[in-house]
Design a protein around this motif. Structure first.
Motif, PDB file in Angstrom:
ATOM      1  N   VAL A 550       0.835  -1.192   0.000  1.00 31.72           N
ATOM      2  CA  VAL A 550       0.000   0.000   0.000  1.00 31.72           C
ATOM      3  C   VAL A 550       0.873   1.248   0.000  1.00 31.72           C
ATOM      4  CG1 VAL A 550      -1.759   1.269   1.269  1.00 31.72           C
ATOM      5  CG2 VAL A 550      -1.842  -1.211   1.185  1.00 31.72           C
ATOM      6  N   VAL A 551       0.453   2.223  -0.831  1.00 28.46           N
ATOM      7  CA  VAL A 551       1.048   3.557  -0.833  1.00 28.46           C
ATOM      8  C   VAL A 551       0.016   4.502  -0.217  1.00 28.46           C
ATOM      9  CG1 VAL A 551       2.080   5.360  -2.228  1.00 28.46           C
ATOM     10  CG2 VAL A 551       2.315   2.980  -2.910  1.00 28.46           C
ATOM     11  N   PRO A 552       0.328   5.181   0.875  1.00 26.49           N
ATOM     12  CA  PRO A 552      -0.666   6.074   1.505  1.00 26.49           C
ATOM     13  C   PRO A 552      -1.112   7.176   0.560  1.00 26.49           C
ATOM     14  CG  PRO A 552       1.181   5.657   2.974  1.00 26.49           C
ATOM     15  CD  PRO A 552       1.565   5.092   1.643  1.00 26.49           C
ATOM     16  N   SER A 553      -2.371   7.586   0.725  1.00 25.93           N
ATOM     17  CA  SER A 553      -2.957   8.568  -0.182  1.00 25.93           C
ATOM     18  C   SER A 553      -2.319   9.939  -0.032  1.00 25.93           C
ATOM     19  CB  SER A 553      -4.459   8.673   0.072  1.00 25.93           C
ATOM     20  OG  SER A 553      -4.689   9.023   1.434  1.00 25.93           O
ATOM     21  N   ASP A 554      -1.815  10.281   1.134  1.00 27.52           N
ATOM     22  CA  ASP A 554      -1.240  11.609   1.310  1.00 27.52           C
ATOM     23  C   ASP A 554       0.078  11.767   0.572  1.00 27.52           C
ATOM     24  OD1 ASP A 554       0.108   9.821   2.808  1.00 27.52           O
ATOM     25  OD2 ASP A 554       0.236  11.052   4.616  1.00 27.52           O
ATOM     26  N   VAL A 555       0.581  10.665   0.029  1.00 25.60           N
ATOM     27  CA  VAL A 555       1.818  10.727  -0.730  1.00 25.60           C
ATOM     28  C   VAL A 555       1.539  10.795  -2.214  1.00 25.60           C
ATOM     29  CG1 VAL A 555       3.978   9.534  -1.253  1.00 25.60           C
ATOM     30  CG2 VAL A 555       3.073   9.509   1.074  1.00 25.60           C
ATOM     31  N   VAL A 556       0.595   9.981  -2.679  1.00 21.21           N
ATOM     32  CA  VAL A 556       0.385   9.885  -4.118  1.00 21.21           C
ATOM     33  C   VAL A 556      -0.638  10.873  -4.647  1.00 21.21           C
ATOM     34  CG1 VAL A 556       1.048   7.482  -4.154  1.00 21.21           C
ATOM     35  CG2 VAL A 556      -1.339   8.088  -3.800  1.00 21.21           C
ATOM     36  N   GLY A 557      -1.420  11.522  -3.783  1.00 21.05           N
ATOM     37  CA  GLY A 557      -2.301  12.533  -4.344  1.00 21.05           C
ATOM     38  C   GLY A 557      -3.749  12.387  -3.951  1.00 21.05           C
ATOM     39  N   TYR A 558      -4.634  12.645  -4.921  1.00 16.92           N
ATOM     40  CA  TYR A 558      -6.035  12.878  -4.624  1.00 16.92           C
ATOM     41  C   TYR A 558      -6.821  11.611  -4.363  1.00 16.92           C
ATOM     42  CZ  TYR A 558      -7.084  11.327  -9.380  1.00 16.92           C
ATOM     43  OH  TYR A 558      -7.209  10.593 -10.518  1.00 16.92           O
ATOM     44  N   ARG A 559      -6.364  10.480  -4.839  1.00 19.29           N
ATOM     45  CA  ARG A 559      -7.182   9.278  -4.718  1.00 19.29           C
ATOM     46  C   ARG A 559      -6.912   8.578  -3.402  1.00 19.29           C
ATOM     47  NH1 ARG A 559     -10.012   7.978  -9.711  1.00 19.29           N
ATOM     48  NH2 ARG A 559     -11.110   6.754  -8.176  1.00 19.29           N
ATOM     49  N   ALA A 560      -7.635   7.496  -3.204  1.00 19.27           N
ATOM     50  CA  ALA A 560      -7.444   6.715  -1.988  1.00 19.27           C
ATOM     51  C   ALA A 560      -6.104   5.981  -2.065  1.00 19.27           C
ATOM     52  CB  ALA A 560      -8.596   5.721  -1.829  1.00 19.27           C
ATOM     53  N   VAL A 561      -5.869   5.152  -1.051  1.00 21.93           N
ATOM     54  CA  VAL A 561      -4.595   4.431  -1.024  1.00 21.93           C
ATOM     55  C   VAL A 561      -4.459   3.565  -2.268  1.00 21.93           C
ATOM     56  CG1 VAL A 561      -4.417   4.409   1.469  1.00 21.93           C
ATOM     57  CG2 VAL A 561      -5.695   2.612   0.321  1.00 21.93           C
ATOM     58  N   VAL A 562      -3.252   3.416  -2.737  1.00 21.73           N
ATOM     59  CA  VAL A 562      -2.964   2.637  -3.935  1.00 21.73           C
ATOM     60  C   VAL A 562      -2.307   1.337  -3.501  1.00 21.73           C
ATOM     61  CG1 VAL A 562      -1.694   2.587  -6.104  1.00 21.73           C
ATOM     62  CG2 VAL A 562      -2.710   4.719  -5.295  1.00 21.73           C
ATOM     63  N   SER A 563      -2.821   0.222  -3.975  1.00 17.80           N
ATOM     64  CA  SER A 563      -2.273  -1.081  -3.613  1.00 17.80           C
ATOM     65  C   SER A 563      -1.822  -1.806  -4.860  1.00 17.80           C
ATOM     66  CB  SER A 563      -3.326  -1.920  -2.878  1.00 17.80           C
ATOM     67  OG  SER A 563      -4.418  -2.178  -3.742  1.00 17.80           O
ATOM     68  N   SER A 564      -0.993  -2.810  -4.653  1.00 22.85           N
ATOM     69  CA  SER A 564      -0.503  -3.600  -5.770  1.00 22.85           C
ATOM     70  C   SER A 564      -0.138  -4.988  -5.288  1.00 22.85           C
ATOM     71  CB  SER A 564       0.721  -2.933  -6.418  1.00 22.85           C
ATOM     72  OG  SER A 564       1.788  -2.909  -5.505  1.00 22.85           O
ATOM     73  N   GLN A 565      -0.106  -5.916  -6.206  1.00 25.75           N
ATOM     74  CA  GLN A 565       0.287  -7.297  -5.977  1.00 25.75           C
ATOM     75  C   GLN A 565      -0.451  -7.934  -4.799  1.00 25.75           C
ATOM     76  OE1 GLN A 565       4.539  -7.285  -5.590  1.00 25.75           O
ATOM     77  NE2 GLN A 565       4.860  -7.083  -7.781  1.00 25.75           N
ATOM     78  N   PRO A 566      -1.783  -8.005  -4.857  1.00 28.48           N
ATOM     79  CA  PRO A 566      -2.496  -8.686  -3.774  1.00 28.48           C
ATOM     80  C   PRO A 566      -2.309 -10.194  -3.871  1.00 28.48           C
ATOM     81  CG  PRO A 566      -4.027  -8.061  -5.499  1.00 28.48           C
ATOM     82  CD  PRO A 566      -2.691  -7.512  -5.909  1.00 28.48           C
ATOM     83  N   VAL A 567      -2.151 -10.829  -2.739  1.00 30.06           N
ATOM     84  CA  VAL A 567      -1.997 -12.286  -2.686  1.00 30.06           C
ATOM     85  C   VAL A 567      -2.902 -12.823  -1.599  1.00 30.06           C
ATOM     86  CG1 VAL A 567       0.360 -12.302  -3.564  1.00 30.06           C
ATOM     87  CG2 VAL A 567      -0.032 -12.077  -1.113  1.00 30.06           C
ATOM     88  N   SER A 568      -3.352 -14.038  -1.783  1.00 27.57           N
ATOM     89  CA  SER A 568      -4.187 -14.709  -0.796  1.00 27.57           C
ATOM     90  C   SER A 568      -3.303 -15.497   0.158  1.00 27.57           C
ATOM     91  CB  SER A 568      -5.175 -15.658  -1.497  1.00 27.57           C
ATOM     92  OG  SER A 568      -5.870 -16.432  -0.541  1.00 27.57           O
ATOM     93  N   LEU A 569      -3.559 -15.322   1.440  1.00 30.90           N
ATOM     94  CA  LEU A 569      -2.806 -16.033   2.466  1.00 30.90           C
ATOM     95  C   LEU A 569      -3.637 -17.097   3.168  1.00 30.90           C
ATOM     96  CD1 LEU A 569      -0.928 -13.061   4.166  1.00 30.90           C
ATOM     97  CD2 LEU A 569      -0.209 -14.440   2.224  1.00 30.90           C
ATOM     98  N   ALA A 570      -4.958 -17.083   2.988  1.00 38.73           N
ATOM     99  CA  ALA A 570      -5.824 -18.034   3.694  1.00 38.73           C
ATOM    100  C   ALA A 570      -7.094 -18.246   2.883  1.00 38.73           C
ATOM    101  CB  ALA A 570      -6.158 -17.520   5.091  1.00 38.73           C
ATOM    102  N   ASP A 571      -7.154 -19.363   2.170  1.00 37.80           N
ATOM    103  CA  ASP A 571      -8.330 -19.669   1.354  1.00 37.80           C
ATOM    104  C   ASP A 571      -9.354 -20.503   2.109  1.00 37.80           C
ATOM    105  OD1 ASP A 571      -7.254 -18.334  -0.749  1.00 37.80           O
ATOM    106  OD2 ASP A 571      -6.410 -20.094  -1.717  1.00 37.80           O
ATOM    107  N   ARG A 572      -8.921 -21.380   2.980  1.00 47.06           N
ATOM    108  CA  ARG A 572      -9.857 -22.270   3.667  1.00 47.06           C
ATOM    109  C   ARG A 572      -9.423 -22.480   5.114  1.00 47.06           C
ATOM    110  NH1 ARG A 572      -7.921 -27.647   3.829  1.00 47.06           N
ATOM    111  NH2 ARG A 572      -6.025 -27.973   2.612  1.00 47.06           N
ATOM    112  N   VAL A 573     -10.404 -22.740   5.969  1.00 50.02           N
ATOM    113  CA  VAL A 573     -10.154 -22.971   7.387  1.00 50.02           C
ATOM    114  C   VAL A 573      -9.718 -24.423   7.579  1.00 50.02           C
ATOM    115  CG1 VAL A 573     -11.152 -22.941   9.693  1.00 50.02           C
ATOM    116  CG2 VAL A 573     -11.849 -21.240   8.015  1.00 50.02           C
ATOM    117  N   VAL A 574      -8.610 -24.603   8.275  1.00 50.53           N
ATOM    118  CA  VAL A 574      -8.137 -25.952   8.608  1.00 50.53           C
ATOM    119  C   VAL A 574      -8.714 -26.401   9.946  1.00 50.53           C
ATOM    120  CG1 VAL A 574      -6.104 -27.380   9.046  1.00 50.53           C
ATOM    121  CG2 VAL A 574      -6.050 -25.638   7.259  1.00 50.53           C
TER     122      VAL A 574
END
Length: 820
Positions: A550-574
């Motif tokens: 995540v890049v905080p919005s106060d750094v990049v400008g007018y939009r909300a926070v900018v995210s990249s490369q989302p990954v799943s860490l938990a698909d199912r309950v063991v």
């Protein structure tokens, strides 16, 4: 090999050293590629034209012959040299009606002089030709094209490779145990086709028809009650598959160049030299769609439609990069994994969760910096095998059991049903189990749910319904996590700066939910900038736990926070338990030192189907839920101080969620009673929580109770009264015993007086009745049933052996004693 150094051969032996020689041409040797194309298709070896399929080079025992028609026949061989060397061959080229050329493509793209590329005709039989080769990858090409003049059939070119003794020959093969030259003419099997294909009469590999399978040698019908497992598997690289294409993307102006970026080499496919060291060598595989055996359920433990697995290797001297990208429906490829620097031979798996036309792209860049010349052409990337499951219109390498339909075809089992091998019918999974079909290709089976979880109605997954019970010595604690079912987000770990922007690790967590639905989501709006309010949608990852940068919005400008490369860490309950280990997943207690030893943490264990280069079995996540009454609401989430990115090995992620909502429900064991003093005949009992209060909700504190009581003065009066009564009773008893003692003394005196009257005789009884003046109580002495006082007297008096009491009597005159 033991000394890892080159040593001369022993006397009477020989060796080819680091060379290889071919002189048996009953078939095309392993490692050679043999293709034929139309003359109009320049350098497109993969686009085979139907009328040229039989115009390839033909092995004829001791040599191999070219074609004699107007097709272009190419014989290729790839070799990787650890040091510079040479290639030598003998050939006969008697007819100028055939254009015969030999050239080499290597990592340095070393140009060959024009005279050496175009072979000269031979006049005196076999002639010898030799070309220097550079270190690294080299691909050798023998290419012929014939031109018929007045229906004259030209004579073919014969390219012959033979075993010969190394010159000068300093060994004798006639000595005992001496090695001999390998014989010629020994037949060996042809290189097999890829699994699911068979070799046709034209020696081309064609797909097996539906309902059959193949290991690459021939098609076999699937037995009754089974169905083919469709997919695509490439492990032989004699030619580039028709659904793959290769090109080169310039690293300077990002334009595509009209040249091949990857070359086939029999056992693998590797990157060519390219025009510049910073060019991207592109290889793309296009799959039209998928046909999973049963549709992915919305609330299932995995939305897997298919998966692609490939084995690769990178050989680099600098910081090269290999990118693996995925495109959906012709959209821009999205990088999903990147490898930097040299990587040993390893496997990688990517799970496809959407049934659409997919493109899988491998891009290799030797260096991101543009420099004059080509210095790193020996750096290469290799693909050894590519396997895609559930491909629409694919081929099969094996068959699996299935549930037959009335018409004889196979039908998938309904959700939550598994195939019974004994009856061949679909049976529902028992309660407390769910249907699990991993690893891919295996028969789905009903697996028990983990601790603290239950199966849903269709029994396609296990879930935790936001409740948990913990049995402790002497008591049972009940938990309710309904308030934590909503998603919470936090940024953790040290920030890092890149190109002037400050980044954070961003986690979204959904502890539990309705029937196991995953509510946490992370969006990629950097590499795919289409946002929902703009009519599009970026790449969204939905799971129990996901991570993004995540890049905080106060750094990049007018939009909300900018995210990249989302990954799943938990698909199912063991499972949910207090044990630090479950199903091969470990939550080390030392990562989060316990705060209260009397109340253990509740640990939620999860797995993710996404794999990485270091996590071939997928990722795992543990969420340690800790009761902290000082943190109301959602509380706070934290990562281990030793592993600020949430993971210590890149595979297992560990989070600590401290909140008052994680405390057990209150019960009678969580409060105590305080009893007040008795005042005015009333006593008050008040109930208070035990400190620290480690519970919430549940049973409430009972209201104060008031009851009547007796003061201390009252009990003092009672004591005095009782003491007085006891004293009076004791005095009465003393008087009574004194009176009895007087009567006994009277009787004794009377007996003494009677004895004095008659010294030797006992006085005769005067009367049988009680004389006047005597007490009737005297008979107590002779009564058979004695009273309490009589028993006391009998106990203290002396008794004779015959059972009578004896009383010594002494006459007053001093006569003989009498005993009565």
């Amino acid at each position: 090999m033991k000394a890892q150094s080159c040593k001369p051969c022993a006397e009477g032996t020989y060796s080819l050293g680091t060379g290889v020689r071919f002189d048996e041409w009953d078939e095309v040797p392993h490692g050679f590629a043999n293709v034929a194309t139309n003359l109009e298709v320049d350098d497109s070896f993969g686009d085979t034209v139907e009328n040229c399929t039989a115009s390839t080079w033909v092995p004829l025992g001791d040599y191999i012959a070219s074609n004699t028609d107007e097709c272009t026949a190419t014989l290729m061989y790839a070799v990787n040299l650890k040091q510079s060397g040479t290639v030598s061959f003998e050939y006969i080229y008697p007819d100028s009606s055939i254009v015969f050329e030999f050239f080499v493509q290597n990592d340095q793209c070393q140009p060959t002089v024009e005279e050496s590329r175009w072979m000269r005709t031979t006049e005196k039989g076999w002639e010898f030709h030799s070309v220097e080769l550079s270190r690294g990858n080299n691909v050798l090409y023998w290419r012929t094209t014939a031109f018929s003049v007045w229906s004259k059939v030209p004579k073919p070119v014969l390219t012959q490779l033979m075993f010969k003794w190394a010159e000068p020959k300093i060994c004798n093969e006639e000595l005992p145990q001496a090695a001999q030259l390998p014989p010629s003419g020994v037949k060996t099997k042809c290189p097999p086709c890829n699994p699911g294909f068979f070799k046709s009469n034209s020696s081309a590999c064609e797909p097996c028809p539906y309902g059959s399978y193949s290991n690459g040698s021939g098609c076999v019908r699937c037995p009754a009650g089974t169905e083919p497992v469709l997919g695509l598997e490439y492990k032989w690289w004699n030619v580039l598959p028709p659904n793959m294409e290769t090109t080169v993307l310039s690293g300077i102006n990002f334009e595509y160049k009209g040249m091949a970026g990857w070359e086939v080499a029999g056992d693998y496919i590797y990157t060519a030299a390219g025009a510049s060291d910073n060019d991207f060598m592109i290889l793309t595989l296009v799959v039209p769609g998928f046909s999973p055996p049963q549709p992915a359920l919305e609330d299932g433990d995995s939305k897997e439609v298919a998966r692609i697995t490939f084995v690769f290797e990178t050989i680099c001297s600098v910081s090269c990069e290999l990118y693996f990208m995925v495109g959906v429906n012709s959209r821009t490829n999205t990088p999903v994994e990147t490898w930097t620097g040299p990587k040993g031979k390893q496997s990688y798996t990517y799970v496809v969760e959407k049934n659409a036309t997919m493109s899988f792209t491998w891009a290799f860049q030797r260096t991101p910096y543009h420099e004059a010349g080509r210095r790193y052409t020996s750096d290469v990337a290799k693909l050894y095998s590519v396997n895609v499951t559930n491909v629409l219109g694919g081929v099969a390498s094996f068959c699996r059991r299935c549930a037959p339909e009335p018409g004889g075809a196979c039908a998938p089992c309904p959700p939550g049903h598994a195939l019974d091998h004994a009856t061949g019918a679909c049976q529902p999974c028992p309660p407390g189990t769910y249907l699990r079909g991993h690893p891919p290709g295996s028969t789905p089976t009903c697996q028990p749910c983990g601790p603290g979880t239950h199966s849903n109605q269709v029994r396609s997954l296990c879930y935790n319904n936001c409740s948990f019970s913990l049995a402790l010595p002497g008591r049972t604690l009940h938990y309710d996590f309904s308030a934590l079912a909503a998603t919470t987000a936090f940024a953790s770990g040290p920030s890092f700066t890149s190109k002037g922007l400050k980044y954070f690790h961003h986690f979204n967590v959904s502890l539990c939910g309705n029937r196991g639905r995953k509510a946490a989501s992370c969006t990629d709006n950097v590499t795919d900038a289409r946002l929902p309010d703009e009519g599009g949608a970026g790449r969204v990852v939905t799971s129990h736990v996901c991570q993004a940068i995540v890049v905080p919005s106060d750094v990049v400008g007018y939009r909300a926070v900018v995210s990249s490369q989302p990954v799943s860490l938990a698909d199912r309950v063991v499972g949910v338990t207090t044990s630090p280990t479950l199903d091969g997943i470990t939550a080390p207690p030392e990562l989060f030192p316990p705060a209260n030893p009397e109340l253990p943490d509740i640990i939620f264990f999860y797995r993710s189907s996404e794999v990485t280069q270091s996590c071939s079995g997928g990722r795992a996540t543990t969420i340690r839920l800790r009761c902290d009454p000082l943190l109301p609401g959602t509380g706070s989430l934290a990562v281990p101080s030793k592993c600020p990115e949430g993971t210590c090995d890149g595979c297992a992620f560990h989070l600590l969620w401290a909140t008052a909502e994680g405390c057990p429900r209150c019960s009678a064991g969580h409060f105590r009673a305080i009893v007040g003093a008795c005042q005015g005949g009333l006593q008050r009992t008040t109930y208070v929580w035990r400190e620290p209060r480690l519970c919430r909700g549940g049973q409430r504190l009972p209201p104060p109770r008031v009851r009547s009581c007796r003061s201390t003065d009252f009990w003092l009066k009672v004591g005095v009264s009782v003491g007085t009564c006891v004293a009076v009773l004791l005095a009465a008893l003393a008087a009574y015993f004194w009176k009895k003692n007087q009567k006994l003394e009277y009787k004794y005196s009377k007996l003494v007086m009677n004895a004095a009257a008659k010294e030797s005789e006992l006085p005769a009884p005067d009367s049988c009745a009680i004389m006047e003046g005597e007490d009737a109580e005297d008979e107590l002495i002779f009564a058979t049933k004695k009273s309490l006082l009589g028993k006391i007297k009998a106990f203290t008096s002396k008794r004779t052996p015959d059972g009578f009491d004896s009383v010594p009597l002494k006459p007053s005159s001093g006569g003989t004693d009498l005993e009565l």
